[in-house]
Design an enzyme around this catalytic site. Sequence first.
Site, PDB file in Angstrom:
ATOM      1  N   SER A 148      79.434  23.287  -4.865  1.00 34.97           N
ATOM      2  CA  SER A 148      80.317  22.427  -5.650  1.00 34.97           C
ATOM      3  C   SER A 148      79.706  22.176  -7.017  1.00 34.97           C
ATOM      4  O   SER A 148      78.473  22.125  -7.161  1.00 34.97           O
ATOM      5  CB  SER A 148      80.525  21.084  -4.931  1.00 34.97           C
ATOM      6  OG  SER A 148      81.194  20.164  -5.779  1.00 34.97           O
ATOM      7  N   TYR A 161      78.318  14.133  -0.016  1.00 34.33           N
ATOM      8  CA  TYR A 161      78.884  15.490  -0.058  1.00 34.33           C
ATOM      9  C   TYR A 161      78.053  16.389  -0.965  1.00 34.33           C
ATOM     10  O   TYR A 161      77.681  17.515  -0.602  1.00 34.33           O
ATOM     11  CB  TYR A 161      80.330  15.404  -0.552  1.00 34.33           C
ATOM     12  CG  TYR A 161      80.989  16.734  -0.822  1.00 34.33           C
ATOM     13  CD1 TYR A 161      81.507  17.503   0.222  1.00 34.33           C
ATOM     14  CD2 TYR A 161      81.109  17.211  -2.121  1.00 34.33           C
ATOM     15  CE1 TYR A 161      82.115  18.723  -0.027  1.00 34.33           C
ATOM     16  CE2 TYR A 161      81.722  18.432  -2.377  1.00 34.33           C
ATOM     17  CZ  TYR A 161      82.225  19.175  -1.331  1.00 34.33           C
ATOM     18  OH  TYR A 161      82.821  20.392  -1.596  1.00 34.33           O
TER      19      TYR A 161
END
Length: 256
Positions: A148, A161
């Site tokens: 990400s 996350y």
Amino acid sequence: MTTSKQSPVALVTGGSRGLGKSMALHLADRGVGVIVTYRGGAAEAADVVKQIEAKGGKAAALALDVADTRGFGAFAEAVKAALAGRFGRERLDFLVNNAGIGVHASFAETTEDQFDALVSVHLKGTFFLTQKLLPLIADGGRILNVSSGLTRFTFPGYGAYAAMKGAVEVLTHYMAKELGPRKISVNVLAPGAIETDFGGGRVRDNAELNKMIAAQTALGRVGLPDDIGGVVALLLSPGSHWINGQRIEASGGMFL
């Protein structure tokens, strides 16, 4: 890639919707056979297979819960059977570790259950699923892990996350080094904000958030699934094998 003249085959986890679906379709457009996995969306996965076959490609869909390592042995056997029965192959050429879940919670409010769920899917799942599938990956093949943009820039509410994805990026370096003797290249792709239903669809459905991200992106918009599907097809193309152990961000230039 394998030296076989047969068309290559890719396994894309979480390939029934969102980014995974786009990855599968773009790979199929380049002549790659695709196995997509799904957890609950059997009908969605079947539709992806149908779309690929309508274009003359080959595809299969298999159920997989990446958080359940106990099922990985049976899943590997299912992959082996699908390779032989659907593609006439013994080995995969490409593995894309894409399946994931999103949690949006501040550092102070993140629960241990949320944290553990992220570990199970993003880190433990990626680690042990790849380990289990190694005998089915061809020498000279490719592994692409999905991270990400949040490992480079911060966005409140995604600390847990992003930490998992940071771990995946470190793991990618070790995988590339240790699988080098088999000529398997391993890279990590870091998408920026994308309009999908991931994480409750906040980027797609929250107009204010979408506008803010677009304003902080050099290309002036939020990403779309096809932006990422195209990059995956490029990174798994024949001319990209020398790229190894690298983090490639596909964000349109977020927060430059």
